[in-house]
Design a protein around this motif. Structure first.
Motif, short mmCIF file in Angstrom:
data_model
loop_
_atom_site.label_atom_id
_atom_site.label_comp_id
_atom_site.label_asym_id
_atom_site.label_seq_id
_atom_site.Cartn_x
_atom_site.Cartn_y
_atom_site.Cartn_z
N TRP A 31 0.78 -1.07 0.14
CA TRP A 31 -0.02 -0.07 -0.02
C TRP A 31 0.71 1.41 0.01
O TRP A 31 0.59 2.35 -0.72
CB TRP A 31 -0.93 -0.02 1.16
N HIS A 32 1.89 1.33 0.67
CA HIS A 32 2.76 2.43 0.69
C HIS A 32 3.43 2.72 -0.46
O HIS A 32 3.93 4.09 -0.83
CB HIS A 32 4.12 2.05 1.82
N ARG A 33 3.42 2.08 -1.57
CA ARG A 33 3.89 2.22 -2.83
C ARG A 33 2.87 2.57 -3.72
O ARG A 33 3.15 3.45 -4.73
CB ARG A 33 4.78 0.82 -3.31
N ILE A 34 1.68 2.04 -3.80
CA ILE A 34 0.80 2.13 -4.78
C ILE A 34 -0.30 3.63 -4.58
O ILE A 34 -0.89 3.95 -5.28
CB ILE A 34 -0.13 0.82 -4.89
N LEU A 92 -3.01 7.08 -6.45
CA LEU A 92 -4.41 7.26 -6.33
C LEU A 92 -4.96 8.61 -6.03
O LEU A 92 -4.00 9.47 -5.36
CB LEU A 92 -4.98 6.55 -4.87
N PRO A 93 -6.10 9.18 -6.21
CA PRO A 93 -6.28 10.59 -5.99
C PRO A 93 -6.73 11.01 -5.05
O PRO A 93 -7.72 11.52 -4.61
CB PRO A 93 -7.51 10.76 -6.99
N PHE A 94 -5.75 10.86 -4.07
CA PHE A 94 -5.76 11.37 -2.43
C PHE A 94 -4.95 12.74 -2.48
O PHE A 94 -3.91 12.79 -3.27
CB PHE A 94 -5.69 10.36 -1.72
N LYS A 95 -5.26 13.54 -1.42
CA LYS A 95 -4.40 14.72 -1.45
C LYS A 95 -3.10 14.21 -0.70
O LYS A 95 -2.97 13.20 0.03
CB LYS A 95 -5.05 15.58 -0.27
N LYS A 96 -2.08 14.88 -1.11
CA LYS A 96 -0.90 14.45 -0.66
C LYS A 96 -0.49 14.74 0.85
O LYS A 96 0.29 14.11 1.43
CB LYS A 96 0.42 15.47 -1.30
#
Length: 240
Positions: free
Chosen positions: A136-139, A143-147
């Protein structure tokens, strides 16, 4: 705390556990073996099963076998996904290639009610999702989330926990048991074509309408009709 942040913390705890690291390796090996074996059969130009062409899955596999290099392409893709899973640096890529293929197999198995993979394929989908979540920490950066939601995202591997993850693995086995129970219950309640006509007819004595059940088996295995047509005829015979 936001759901993403909570999952980040949970993910970091999971990734830092030595036992779950070993568990993940076993999952990768199991999934890789399944696809490398299945892919090799296709690349070698062999039929994947000995099912009759009259069987709903037999219809599909026979047509697939005669697609020429497309059949070989699927085999190459399966073998590629399996090999990539065995290499730590490419395991995520292998899992991402693996997922649409195994999801397709799972949906197909349910659509044609195929005994051979109706139980194993959904469990393989879950195992594949676990491997994707493991990285998960790589993919998550694609994804369209805020940084801003990704503060402290990478797990700290400097110290690895030796605590056996009873709660996590118990949850894994509970989910597996639920999936198995759902599939078995569905198979118990629904009429199934089975792999051979004799196996199909074995379920008829316990049916509410044995004659309609036998007619369904003959419709599938002797007449070679589609599953939908035989189910429709079974429903009409059952209502008489």
């Amino acid at each position: 705390m936001k759901p993403i942040s909570k999952f980040d913390r949970f993910h970091a705890e999971v990734r830092s556990n030595k036992w779950l690291g070993h568990f993940t390796i076993l999952v990768r090996i199991a999934l890789a073996y399944a696809f490398i074996f299945a892919g090799f059969i296709k690349v070698n130009g062999e039929r994947f099963t000995s099912l009759s062409n009259n069987h709903p899955m037999g219809h599909y596999l026979e047509a697939l076998f005669h697609t020429g290099y497309y059949y070989t392409f699927i085999g190459v893709l399966q073998m590629l996904a399996g090999v990539l899973l065995l290499i730590p640096r490419t395991a995520l890529l292998g899992a991402l290639i693996y997922f649409p293929v195994i999801l397709n197999i799972a949906v197909l198995s349910f659509a044609v009610r195929f005994d051979g993979s109706i139980l194993t394929s959904p469990l393989m989908v879950l195992a594949n999702l676990y491997l994707i979540c493991w990285d998960w920490h790589r993919i998550k950066f694609i994804l369209p989330f805020k940084k801003s939601a990704f503060k402290g995202v990478l797990p700290d591997f400097s110290t690895r926990s030796n605590k056996f993850p009873f709660r996590f693995l118990t949850g894994v086995f509970i989910v597996m048991a639920i999936v198995v129970a759902m599939v078995v219950t569905m198979n118990f309640k629904a009429i199934m074509p089975r792999n051979m006509i004799s196996d199909c007819e074995d379920q008829c004595p316990d049916s509410s309408n044995p004659e309609a059940c036998i007619a369904f088996c003959e419709c599938i295995h002797n007449e070679g009709n589609s599953l939908d047509d035989c189910l429709k005829r079974y429903g009409e015979d059952f209502s008489k």
